[in-house]
Design an enzyme around this catalytic site. Structure first.
Site, PDB file in Angstrom:
ATOM      1  N   ILE A 151      85.526  64.395  27.811  1.00  0.00           N
ATOM      2  CA  ILE A 151      86.013  64.324  29.372  1.00  0.00           C
ATOM      3  C   ILE A 151      87.757  63.923  29.014  1.00  0.00           C
ATOM      4  O   ILE A 151      87.732  62.781  28.898  1.00  0.00           O
ATOM      5  CB  ILE A 151      85.209  63.303  30.030  1.00  0.00           C
ATOM      6  CG1 ILE A 151      83.803  63.723  30.144  1.00  0.00           C
ATOM      7  CG2 ILE A 151      85.815  63.492  31.836  1.00  0.00           C
ATOM      8  CD1 ILE A 151      83.592  65.231  30.539  1.00  0.00           C
ATOM      9  N   GLU A 152      88.350  65.030  29.333  1.00  0.00           N
ATOM     10  CA  GLU A 152      89.822  64.650  29.405  1.00  0.00           C
ATOM     11  C   GLU A 152      90.705  64.965  30.598  1.00  0.00           C
ATOM     12  O   GLU A 152      91.833  65.205  30.729  1.00  0.00           O
ATOM     13  CB  GLU A 152      90.501  65.739  27.992  1.00  0.00           C
ATOM     14  CG  GLU A 152      89.603  65.479  26.903  1.00  0.00           C
ATOM     15  CD  GLU A 152      90.212  66.223  25.647  1.00  0.00           C
ATOM     16  OE1 GLU A 152      91.624  66.358  25.835  1.00  0.00           O
ATOM     17  OE2 GLU A 152      89.441  66.593  24.914  1.00  0.00           O
ATOM     18  N   ALA A 153      89.829  65.249  31.941  1.00  0.00           N
ATOM     19  CA  ALA A 153      90.417  65.473  33.180  1.00  0.00           C
ATOM     20  C   ALA A 153      89.136  65.001  33.959  1.00  0.00           C
ATOM     21  O   ALA A 153      88.153  64.393  33.866  1.00  0.00           O
ATOM     22  CB  ALA A 153      90.765  66.942  33.119  1.00  0.00           C
TER      23      ALA A 153
END
Length: 296
Positions: A151-153
């Protein structure tokens, strides 16, 4: 003198110790799915180099969107084209490789806006990729081993609730959970999720983050960050590295440096689980896993 009788239990002890070591043995994890030129999933598993393969990515979900796979040039999920990988997944698993579905990625349309959305997504994942049942399983009838959180956003809320909801299905069939946070602590998105203590594997991205990565022959920032991560609630901790200079903007560790300077230091941690490589395409080009697998 009477002959010395050795208890059968004593004879079994070394065997039990070796089995325990094997069951907690270190391994290499890799991401597959984001380059149509990297070969098939079966090709990746047949190298014998990987103990974990993350299928990347389920990159659209939440906010009322229909969840959608994006496996780059490998298949078209809108026409059920990705079901061709079902038998390949089963083949990987038959060789002892855990296959997980990775959520998120660096570019995608995903978010979780509420606990209810987290529960809905968990139910969707269980029925469409894990041990549940659905008439629309994107990867066919293969039952994946778990879910990876890359999860990067999408903010930092409700990922803990997603982990808890997925873990709830483990009473029916174990759902392995993994996470790929950035190396700065706390991670902007996954901090609360990792703090649940539910993640079996945490492969930290020690790249594209200059304050906590290898740079110009200096391993200090990397090792210091690793030591901080060992205090996290991860059950097993993996060193996430790019497979080549082309695989990431910064943080590449030459294989000889990894095997001679980094691994001998971090392997002393009881939480050490192995190495995560981004990604299969670049690893195939560079031969990175071939160069390090004997030292992991």
């Amino acid at each position: 003198m009477a002959p010395r009788v050795v208890s059968p239990l004593l004879l079994l002890f070394p065997l039990l110790i070796s089995l325990l070591r094997l069951s907690h043995g270190a391994g290499i994890a890799v991401y597959w799915g984001q380059n149509g030129n990297e070969g098939s999933l079966a090709d990746a598993c047949n190298t014998g180099n990987y103990q974990f393969v993350n299928i990347a990515f389920l990159s659209t979900f939440g906010g009322g969107q229909t969840p959608q796979l994006n496996l780059a040039g490998h298949c078209d999920p809108t026409t059920n084209g990705c079901t061709i990988f079902s038998d390949q997944i089963k083949g990987c698993q038959a060789n002892g490789i855990k296959v997980l579905l990775s959520l998120g990625g660096a570019s995608g349309s995903y978010t979780l806006n509420s606990a209810d959305e987290a529960t809905q997504l968990a139910n969707y994942l269980w029925n469409n990729f894990l041990g549940g049942q659905s008439s629309s399983r994107p990867l066919g009838d293969a039952v994946l081993d778990g879910i990876d959180f890359d999860i990067e956003a999408g903010g930092g809320s409700h990922w803990d609730e997603l982990a808890q909801a997925l873990n709830g299905f483990s009473s029916q069939k174990k759902v392995y959970l993994s996470a790929a946070p950035q190396c700065p602590i706390p991670d902007a998105h996954l901090d609360s999720a990792i703090k649940t203590g539910l993640f079996d594997y945490v492969w930290v991205q020690f790249y594209n983050n200059p304050p906590c990565q290898y740079s110009s022959g200096n391993t200090n920032n990397l090792i210091n960050s690793w030591n901080q991560w060992t205090s996290s609630q991860a059950k097993q901790l993996f060193l996430g590295v790019p497979a080549s200079t082309a695989a990431a903007g910064s943080g590449f560790i030459p294989a000889d440096v990894l095997t001679s300077q980094v691994l001998p230091t971090i392997k002393s941690s009881p939480k050490y689980g192995g190495v995560m490589i981004w990604d299969r395409y670049n690893d195939g080009q560079s031969g990175y896993s071939n160069a390090i697998k004997g030292s992991v």
